[in-house]
Design a protein around this motif. Structure first.
Motif: not given
Length: 414
Positions: A71-74, A78-81, A373-375
Motif C-alpha cells: 500500500m505504501v509503494v502503491g 500514485m503520487g509519482v503518476m 488512479f494516479g493517472i
C-alpha cells in the motif's frame, strides 16, 4: 464612474483567479474514496489472513505487513503518476502494447506456477502478475489508437477490426497461462472503450456475439471450467468437490446476516474458506460486517467507478480525447473486475480467481490500481487546469468590453 468600473473589474478578476486556483486541485472526492478502499482492504486482509499467516509463516502479522508495504509503494506510485503529464503518456502509448506482449510472453518463459496457472513473474521481493500490468498497458495503447484513428473507428470496419486483432493475440497468451478471468476483464474494457469512442452499434453487437460464442467454446473445451459451471448451477451437490469454495462463501454470507459477527470474528476464514484473504475476502467481510457492511462497500465501488467515468466524460467534453478514453478504460477495468469478484463470492457467477481491486491481498493488483488512479487524478487535474486557462481570456474580454462601453457612455453624457 472609473472607480466603479475598476472595482467591478478587480472583483471579477479575483473571482476568476479563485476559480482557477480551485480548479487546479486534485479531485479530493475520488482520492478520498480510493484511500477508503485501501484502508478497508488493509483491515480485511489483516482480519482474514492472521490464522493462515501464523500457520504458514509462524507470524500472524506477516501477510498484513506485506500488504501495508504494498500500500505504501502503491501510494508512492500514485503520487509519482500525478506528476507525469498525460501528454507524455500519450507519446509513449504505443509502448504500452509492446510492454503488454513482453510481459505475457515473459511469464510463460520464467513464470511461477501457482495452483496450476503460470501467471506470476518472480522478482525476488514479490511476484508480478503479468496480466494486471498488461491490462493497463493495453488501455493506454488503445486510447492512443482511438485518438489517431477516431474517424476510421466510427465509419469503417477496418478501424474496428484492428484492435480486435491485437486483442486476439493477447487472448492467446492469456489463455496459455491460463487466465480466462483477466481476458474477460480486458475484453470488456476494450469493447467499452471502442463503444464510447462512437463505433457503430451493429459492429458492437457483432463483437458481443462473437465474444459470447468464444467464451462458451473455451468453457466447453476445458473440463475444469465445465466443472465450475456444474458446481455453479448446484453448488450444494458438489459441496466437498468443485463447489467447495462457493458453498463455504455462502455459509459466510449466511452467518453475517444483517450486521455481521464483528471484526475478527469470522469462522469461515479459519481454514474453511480457501483464499480467504485474496479471492474470497469479500465473503469474510460479509461474515464480519453483514449485509449492511457489504452494501456500503459495494456502494463505494460503484461510486469510484461512476466518478471515474464522469471524469472521463468531462475530459472528452473539453476536447481532451486521450484523457477521456484512458479514464473510460481505467473505470471499466476497475468496475468489471470488482463486479466479477463480488459476483463469484455471492454465487452469481461461476468461481473464478480474480482479486477484488484495492481490497484483496496482492502487490501486483494493488500497485497497478494505485498507478491507474494516479493517472486518473492527473487527467482530472489537467482538465481543471485547462478550464482555468480558458476561462480567463473570456472573462477578461467581457470585462474589457464592459469597461469600453461604460467609458463610451460617459463620453456621450459629457
Amino acid at each position: 464612474m472609473l472607480k466603479r468600473v475598476r472595482h467591478s473589474f478587480l472583483t471579477e478578476k479575483e473571482s476568476i483567479e479563485q476559480e482557477g486556483a480551485r480548479s487546479t486541485n486534485v479531485d479530493m472526492t475520488l482520492f478520498g474514496a480510493v484511500l477508503a478502499l485501501l484502508a478497508i482492504g488493509l483491515v480485511m486482509v489483516g482480519s482474514a489472513s492472521m490464522d493462515v499467516s501464523s500457520a504458514t509463516f509462524g507470524d500472524p502479522f506477516r501477510v498484513v505487513f506485506k500488504q501495508f508495504l504494498f500500500m505504501v509503494v502503491g501510494l508512492g506510485v500514485m503520487g509519482v503518476m500525478m506528476l507525469v503529464p498525460v501528454s507524455r503518456i500519450q507519446q509513449l502509448s504505443w509502448v504500452g502494447l509492446l510492454v503488454a506482449f513482453f510481459l505475457l510472453v515473459l511469464v510463460l518463459i520464467v513464470g511461477r506456477e501457482i495452483n496450476g496457472s503460470v501467471r506470476w513473474i518472480p522478482l525476488g521481493f514479490f511476484n508480478l502478475q503479468a496480466s494486471e500490468a498488461a491490462k493497463l498497458c493495453v488501455v493506454i495503447y488503445l486510447a492512443g489508437y482511438l485518438v489517431r484513428h477516431l474517424d476510421e473507428v466510427r465509419t469503417r470496419w477496418s478501424g474496428f477490426i484492428k484492435p480486435m486483432l491485437v486483442l486476439t493475440g493477447l487472448a492467446l497468451l492469456l489463455l496459455a497461462e491460463p487466465d480466462l478471468g483477466a481476458l474477460v476483464v480486458l475484453t470488456v474494457a476494450v469493447m467499452g472503450m471502442i463503444f464510447m469512442a462512437g463505433a457503430r452499434f451493429h459492429q458492437f453487437l457483432v463483437m458481443i456475439a462473437g465474444v459470447i460464442v468464444l467464451i462458451v467454446l473455451l468453457i466447453w473445451m476445458e473440463p475444469y471450467r465445465m466443472a465450475r459451471i456444474t458446481s455453479y448451477m448446484d453448488p450444494w451437490a458438489h459441496a466437498f468437490g468443485s463447489g467447495y469454495q462457493l458453498t463455504q462463501a455462502l455459509i459466510a454470507f449466511g452467518r453475517g446476516a444483517w450486521l455481521g459477527e464483528g471484526l475478527g470474528n469470522s469462522i469461515q476464514k479459519l481454514f474453511y474458506l480457501p483464499e480467504a484473504h485474496t479471492d474470497f475476502v469479500f465473503a469474510v467481510l460479509a461474515e464480519e460486517f453483514g449485509l449492511i457492511g457489504s452494501l456500503l462497500l459495494l456502494g463505494l465501488f460503484l461510486f469510484v467507478a461512476w466518478r471515474s467515468l464522469q471524469l472521463g466524460s468531462r475530459a472528452e467534453a473539453r476536447g481532451m480525447l486521450f484523457h477521456g478514453f484512458v479514464a473510460y478504460g481505467i473505470a471499466l477495468l476497475f468496475a468489471c473486475q470488482a463486479l466479477i469478484n463480488i459476483s463469484v463470492n455471492t454465487g452469481l457467477l461461476p468461481t473464478k480467481g480474480l482479486a477484488l481491486p484495492m481490497i484483496s491481498y496482492g502487490g501486483s493488483s494493488l500497485i497497478v490500481n494505485c498507478l491507474a488512479f494516479g493517472i486518473l487524478l492527473r487527467i482530472d487535474f489537467e482538465r481543471r487546469l485547462t478550464k482555468a486557462t480558458e476561462v480567463k481570456p473570456v472573462a477578461g474580454r467581457k470585462a474589457q468590453e464592459r469597461k469600453t462601453s461604460e467609458a463610451a457612455g460617459g463620453n456621450t453624457n459629457g
